[in-house]
Design an enzyme around this catalytic site. Structure first.
Site, PDB file in Angstrom:
ATOM      1  N   GLY A  11     -43.203   3.113  -0.644  1.00 34.21           N
ATOM      2  CA  GLY A  11     -44.200   2.154  -1.129  1.00 34.21           C
ATOM      3  C   GLY A  11     -43.659   0.770  -1.411  1.00 34.21           C
ATOM      4  O   GLY A  11     -44.263   0.010  -2.176  1.00 34.21           O
ATOM      5  N   ARG A  92     -49.359   9.286   9.525  1.00 31.39           N
ATOM      6  CA  ARG A  92     -50.305  10.001  10.393  1.00 31.39           C
ATOM      7  C   ARG A  92     -51.176   9.009  11.138  1.00 31.39           C
ATOM      8  O   ARG A  92     -51.439   7.917  10.625  1.00 31.39           O
ATOM      9  CB  ARG A  92     -51.177  10.951   9.562  1.00 31.39           C
ATOM     10  N   HIS A 110     -45.783  -2.482  11.064  1.00 30.13           N
ATOM     11  CA  HIS A 110     -44.917  -1.707  11.966  1.00 30.13           C
ATOM     12  C   HIS A 110     -43.558  -2.404  12.084  1.00 30.13           C
ATOM     13  O   HIS A 110     -43.511  -3.628  12.275  1.00 30.13           O
ATOM     14  CB  HIS A 110     -45.567  -1.571  13.343  1.00 30.13           C
ATOM     15  N   ASP A 142     -56.348   0.397  15.620  1.00 30.09           N
ATOM     16  CA  ASP A 142     -57.384   0.959  16.495  1.00 30.09           C
ATOM     17  C   ASP A 142     -56.990   2.403  16.803  1.00 30.09           C
ATOM     18  O   ASP A 142     -56.071   2.937  16.172  1.00 30.09           O
ATOM     19  CB  ASP A 142     -57.578   0.093  17.751  1.00 30.09           C
ATOM     20  N   GLY A 144     -55.366   3.760  19.111  1.00 28.01           N
ATOM     21  CA  GLY A 144     -54.076   4.021  19.743  1.00 28.01           C
ATOM     22  C   GLY A 144     -52.951   4.102  18.717  1.00 28.01           C
ATOM     23  O   GLY A 144     -53.170   3.956  17.513  1.00 28.01           O
ATOM     24  N   ASP A 146     -50.137   2.240  17.195  1.00 25.75           N
ATOM     25  CA  ASP A 146     -49.558   0.903  17.021  1.00 25.75           C
ATOM     26  C   ASP A 146     -50.007  -0.064  18.122  1.00 25.75           C
ATOM     27  O   ASP A 146     -49.213  -0.865  18.622  1.00 25.75           O
ATOM     28  CB  ASP A 146     -48.011   0.997  16.998  1.00 25.75           C
ATOM     29  N   GLU A 175     -40.996  -7.620   6.293  1.00 27.76           N
ATOM     30  CA  GLU A 175     -42.276  -6.922   6.089  1.00 27.76           C
ATOM     31  C   GLU A 175     -42.891  -7.351   4.767  1.00 27.76           C
ATOM     32  O   GLU A 175     -44.091  -7.631   4.674  1.00 27.76           O
ATOM     33  CB  GLU A 175     -42.067  -5.401   6.055  1.00 27.76           C
TER      34      GLU A 175
HETATM   35  C1  GRF Z   1     -41.915   0.396   6.812  1.00 31.41           C
HETATM   36  O1  GRF Z   1     -40.714   0.162   7.510  1.00 31.41           O
HETATM   37  C2  GRF Z   1     -43.103   0.197   7.712  1.00 31.41           C
HETATM   38  O2  GRF Z   1     -42.920  -0.756   8.693  1.00 31.41           O
HETATM   39  C3  GRF Z   1     -43.250   1.555   8.341  1.00 31.41           C
HETATM   40  O3  GRF Z   1     -42.889   2.462   7.317  1.00 31.41           O
HETATM   41  C4  GRF Z   1     -42.037   1.837   6.378  1.00 31.41           C
HETATM   42  C5  GRF Z   1     -42.686   1.972   5.020  1.00 31.41           C
HETATM   43  O4  GRF Z   1     -41.861   1.574   3.978  1.00 31.41           O
HETATM   44  N1  GRF Z   1     -44.585   1.713   8.854  1.00 31.41           N
HETATM   45  P1  GRF Z   1     -42.415   1.501   2.485  1.00 31.41           P
HETATM   46  O5  GRF Z   1     -42.967   2.868   2.128  1.00 31.41           O
HETATM   47  O6  GRF Z   1     -43.441   0.428   2.394  1.00 31.41           O
HETATM   48  O7  GRF Z   1     -41.195   1.191   1.661  1.00 31.41           O
END
Ligand code: GRF
Length: 194
Positions: A11, A92, A110, A142, A144, A146, A175
């Protein structure tokens, strides 16, 4: 804007969204956090903040997100008055009926520059491919894997001595920067559209 978060892991992206809200750079509220894993740290973080949490019952399937579970998830998010769903490390694949209940209102983060390296462990895929640059993408979800339209991307160089862990850590820094920013952009586009 009322946000609902789905996550399976630590998280840290949800934390970055909360930090942006606290800093006043994102005008939103996280109203519900749902996870498919009872021991996911994302639930702990949410509880500490007094945010409502819930468990998604995936009927014993390890990776599948069964239709009944998706319908229950949609209902819980609708009952909480959620405007936008943010997937934050949710492992999922979201399909109908959740997509149908929140059209163009589900985002994902992602850890690669999509369309490169969709799927699991994208930073390992980037290392194995020997690319000099990877990054992260916030995109609409969507049907698919990613594949939805990108909203924001950030580039991250791959360094010669990178391990999967060091590369993933640097991607995660980006991110945490772009996810709140992408939510802000979506918020702007929704308010212009209405
Ligand atoms: C991140 O690297 C995100 O890109 C991927 O899963 C990871 C989640 O990390 N989808 P967190 O749980 O937000 O620390």
């Amino acid at each position: 804007m009322r946000l609902g978060i789905l996550g399976s892991g630590s998280g840290s992206n949800m934390q970055a969204i909360l930090d942006a809200i606290d800093a006043g750079t994102l005008d939103a509220e996280i109203v519900l956090v749902l996870s498919d894993r009872p021991d996911a740290y994302i639930l702990e973080r949410a509880r500490e903040r007094g945010i409502a949490t819930g468990l998604i019952d995936c009927r014993g399937f390890r990776t599948k997100f069964p239709d009944e579970a998706q319908a229950e998830t949609a209902k819980a998010l609708q009952q909480a008055g959620v405007d936008l769903i943010c997937l934050a490390g949710f492992l999922r694949l979201v399909k109908q009926p959740l997509l149908e209940a929140f059209p163009n209102r589900i985002l994902n983060i992602h850890p690669a520059l999509l369309p490169a390296f969709p799927g699991l462990d994208a930073w390992v895929q980037a290392l194995e491919a020997g690319v000099s640059e990877t990054g992260c993408t916030v995109h609409y979800v969507d049907a698919g894997m990613d594949t939805g339209p990108a909203i924001l991307q950030a580039k991250v160089p791959v360094l010669p001595d990178d391990t999967p862990e060091s590369l993933h850590a640097r991607i995660q820094e980006q991110e945490h920067r772009i996810y709140p920013e992408a939510i802000r952009l979506v918020q702007e586009s929704l308010s212009t559209a209405s």
